[in-house]
Design an enzyme around this catalytic site. Structure first.
Site, PDB file in Angstrom:
ATOM      1  N   ASP A  10       0.857  -1.180   0.000  1.00  0.00           N
ATOM      2  CA  ASP A  10       0.000   0.000   0.000  1.00  0.00           C
ATOM      3  C   ASP A  10       0.896   1.234   0.000  1.00  0.00           C
ATOM      4  O   ASP A  10       1.760   1.373   0.869  1.00  0.00           O
ATOM      5  CB  ASP A  10      -0.895   0.023   1.244  1.00  0.00           C
ATOM      6  CG  ASP A  10      -1.927  -1.090   1.247  1.00  0.00           C
ATOM      7  OD1 ASP A  10      -1.993  -1.841   0.255  1.00  0.00           O
ATOM      8  OD2 ASP A  10      -2.671  -1.198   2.242  1.00  0.00           O
ATOM      9  N   ASP A 132     -15.251  -4.512   0.048  1.00  0.00           N
ATOM     10  CA  ASP A 132     -14.766  -4.443   1.420  1.00  0.00           C
ATOM     11  C   ASP A 132     -15.903  -3.961   2.319  1.00  0.00           C
ATOM     12  O   ASP A 132     -16.554  -2.954   2.043  1.00  0.00           O
ATOM     13  CB  ASP A 132     -13.574  -3.507   1.512  1.00  0.00           C
ATOM     14  CG  ASP A 132     -12.427  -3.977   0.625  1.00  0.00           C
ATOM     15  OD1 ASP A 132     -12.335  -5.195   0.384  1.00  0.00           O
ATOM     16  OD2 ASP A 132     -11.629  -3.139   0.187  1.00  0.00           O
TER      17      ASP A 132
END
Length: 248
Positions: A10, A132
């Site tokens: 990330d 998500d």
């Protein structure tokens, strides 16, 4: 079928970071350079990489094309990547830079018609849906958007059904409450998803803390696991994880 491991990188402000529960104010920064980390994962045996532009996930405008192209040129890694993908031009740019799969999150929630069109155009193997979820007080799994910073009102199971009708194959699901918390994977949720959609190649994400957690995700039927904080914090190595799931 062997389980696939997706070490995650990330990126925020050019740095490798991890967030806790998707909260941009609860960030851990790591010293690793994103390109060097990707190269190290490749050396350790990774076949896939999960690359996320965190700034773009919240604000739009994927900005890691150069990094993606460098990784593809220098390693044999397959890369699924996303963050801030908002239009067809963004999808085409990622594929041109070498992406093997484009990960679509917020737009998949807000504009499923458009994303179903991308599945039809590029094929189900080229698109990963990042659905998500957060469980509300009534026990319903809801889907926030914009890097998990905005409520969308969308239901996980209802939207999944819609995408299944369009032929979607790859789904990445994170229980946001577990992300970055090393609390173990959401096995019950994954079991529910796979009971509803056994044809999906489901990627477990969030909460992985041990090789045993990876094995348990395989046992409930997950086809892959995204590995983030546990790898970065050295709770186990990628080599150990690959060895531990070789028979899954």
């Amino acid at each position: 079928m062997n389980m696939l491991l997706y070490p995650a990188i990330d990126v925020r402000d050019g740095r490798v970071v991890r967030l806790q529960q998707g909260d941009y104010a609860r960030e851990t920064r790591y010293a690793d350079d994103p390109f060097e980390l990707a190269s190290r994962y490749a050396t350790q045996g990774a076949t896939w990489l999960h690359l996320v532009d965190l700034d773009a996930a919240r604000d739009g405008g994927y900005a890691q094309l150069d990094l993606l192209a460098r990784i593809k040129a220098a390693t044999s890694l397959k890369v699924q990547t996303g963050g801030g993908i908002r239009d067809e031009a963004g999808v085409d740019a990622l594929f041109a830079a070498g992406a093997d799969r484009v990960v679509v999150g917020s737009l998949a929630i807000r504009e499923p018609g458009r994303v179903k069109g991308w599945i039809a155009r590029h094929g189900a193997e080229r698109v990963t849906l990042a659905l998500d979820a957060s469980c509300n007080p009534d026990g319903e799994w809801q889907l926030p958007s914009h890097g998990w910073t905005r409520a969308s009102g969308a239901s996980l199971f209802a939207l999944l059904d819609e995408y299944l009708d369009a032929g979607a194959r790859h789904v990445l699901c994170t229980d946001i409450a577990r992300d970055g918390m090393l609390a173990g994977p959401a096995l019950e949720l994954y079991g529910q998803l796979l009971a509803r959609a056994p044809q999906v190649q489901l990627q477990a994400s969030g909460g992985i803390r041990s090789v045993e957690d990876i094995r348990e995700a395989a046992t409930v039927g997950c086809a892959g696991v995204v590995l983030g904080k546990a790898l970065l914090d050295g709770r186990f190595t990628l080599t150990e994880a690959l060895g531990g799931v070789a028979s899954c």
